[in-house]
Design a protein around this motif. Structure first.
Motif, short mmCIF file in Angstrom:
data_model
loop_
_atom_site.label_atom_id
_atom_site.label_comp_id
_atom_site.label_asym_id
_atom_site.label_seq_id
_atom_site.Cartn_x
_atom_site.Cartn_y
_atom_site.Cartn_z
N TYR A 80 34.01 47.20 42.17
CA TYR A 80 33.44 45.86 42.25
C TYR A 80 33.98 44.96 41.14
O TYR A 80 34.37 43.81 41.38
N SER A 132 36.31 41.72 41.63
CA SER A 132 35.81 40.45 41.13
C SER A 132 36.83 39.78 40.22
O SER A 132 37.02 38.55 40.27
N PRO A 140 34.16 35.87 43.15
CA PRO A 140 32.92 36.43 43.67
C PRO A 140 33.14 37.31 44.90
O PRO A 140 33.89 36.95 45.81
N VAL A 141 32.48 38.47 44.91
CA VAL A 141 32.61 39.45 45.98
C VAL A 141 31.32 39.47 46.80
O VAL A 141 30.22 39.52 46.24
N SER A 183 32.45 39.64 35.41
CA SER A 183 31.67 39.97 36.59
C SER A 183 31.28 38.72 37.32
O SER A 183 31.37 37.61 36.82
N ALA A 184 30.74 38.91 38.53
CA ALA A 184 30.42 37.77 39.37
C ALA A 184 29.27 36.96 38.83
O ALA A 184 29.05 35.83 39.25
#
Length: 240
Positions: free
Chosen positions: A207, A211, A216-217, A237-238
């Protein structure tokens, strides 16, 4: 879908700024899990959203409607789920070991903002009556601005109100909690996503890598980064 910057960004900023989880060890880990429910109203000059929270021990479920989509977050054991219940799809991410280690049957995974403020250097600056309850007021002021939390004096104390002033932007944000309930029966299945959902699954490393590469995932934002990463959220991170 494209999220409105004012609403989505507002929720992410508040969560990243204030929501926190920490570990309680010893006998507490062997105790029966407590259950909690609360509602929060988050607002700024340009956005307003209502979120509903439930927890059973360290398990948590939150629901909020953003731009007509029902956004659900579930934190259960080793997995963090974030999905759009209206569209029927989302993501499932393996939680960091630090986040899992913070889980405890008697510790509520939401509404612990005063702990975050205390770690940031906040001090109790007074007492005020808020909606008929005598509350302790905690405040921290620094280069980022001013953050205040009103919490009940009785144990286990709960958050009643939050105010944030962002010095660089001049913006103000607010959260009000109400409808606090403790000890209501909640089935374990409430903290499991529906089997009908289409979930894309990631390890935390996968993840974070995606990212960093793509931005954004998934269809919805990560609103409670501490419950995914632990207190020390990695950069990139997102939820940044």
């Amino acid at each position: 879908m494209r999220w409105g910057r004012s609403i989505c960004g507002f929720g992410v900023v508040l969560a990243a700024t204030l929501v926190a989880a920490s570990a309680n060890a010893g006998d507490e880990d062997r105790a029966a899990p407590e259950t909690w429910y609360a509602r929060s109203l988050a607002r700024s000059e340009s956005a307003l959203n209502v979120t509903y929270f439930w927890s059973k021990g360290p398990k948590m479920r939150s629901e909020t409607v953003i731009l007509g989509h029902r956004i659900v977050t579930i934190v259960n054991g080793e997995t963090y789920y974030a999905y759009d219940a209206s569209a029927g799809h989302g993501i499932a991410i393996g939680r960091a070991a630090e986040a899992i280690a913070a889980d405890a049957p008697k510790r509520r995974p939401f509404g612990q903002e005063v702990e975050t403020l205390l770690r940031q250097g906040a001090e109790k600056v007074g007492e005020e009556t808020v909606r008929g309850r005598t509350c302790d007021l905690y405040r921290v002021t620094d280069s980022a601005g001013r953050r205040q939390v009103w919490t009940t004096q009785d144990e286990p104390r709960v958050t009643i109100k939050i105010e944030i002033f962002n010095r660089p932007t001049g913006g103000r944000q607010y959260i009000d909690y109400d409808e606090w309930l403790r000890g209501l029966p909640i089935a374990d299945s409430f903290f499991e996503p529906s089997a009908a959902l289409r979930l894309e699954r990631f390890t935390l490393e996968e993840y974070l890598l995606r990212s960093a590469r793509e931005g954004p995932v998934g269809p919805v934002p990560i609103l409670y980064a501490d419950l995914l990463h632990g207190r020390s959220k990695p950069s990139g991170s997102a939820a940044d």
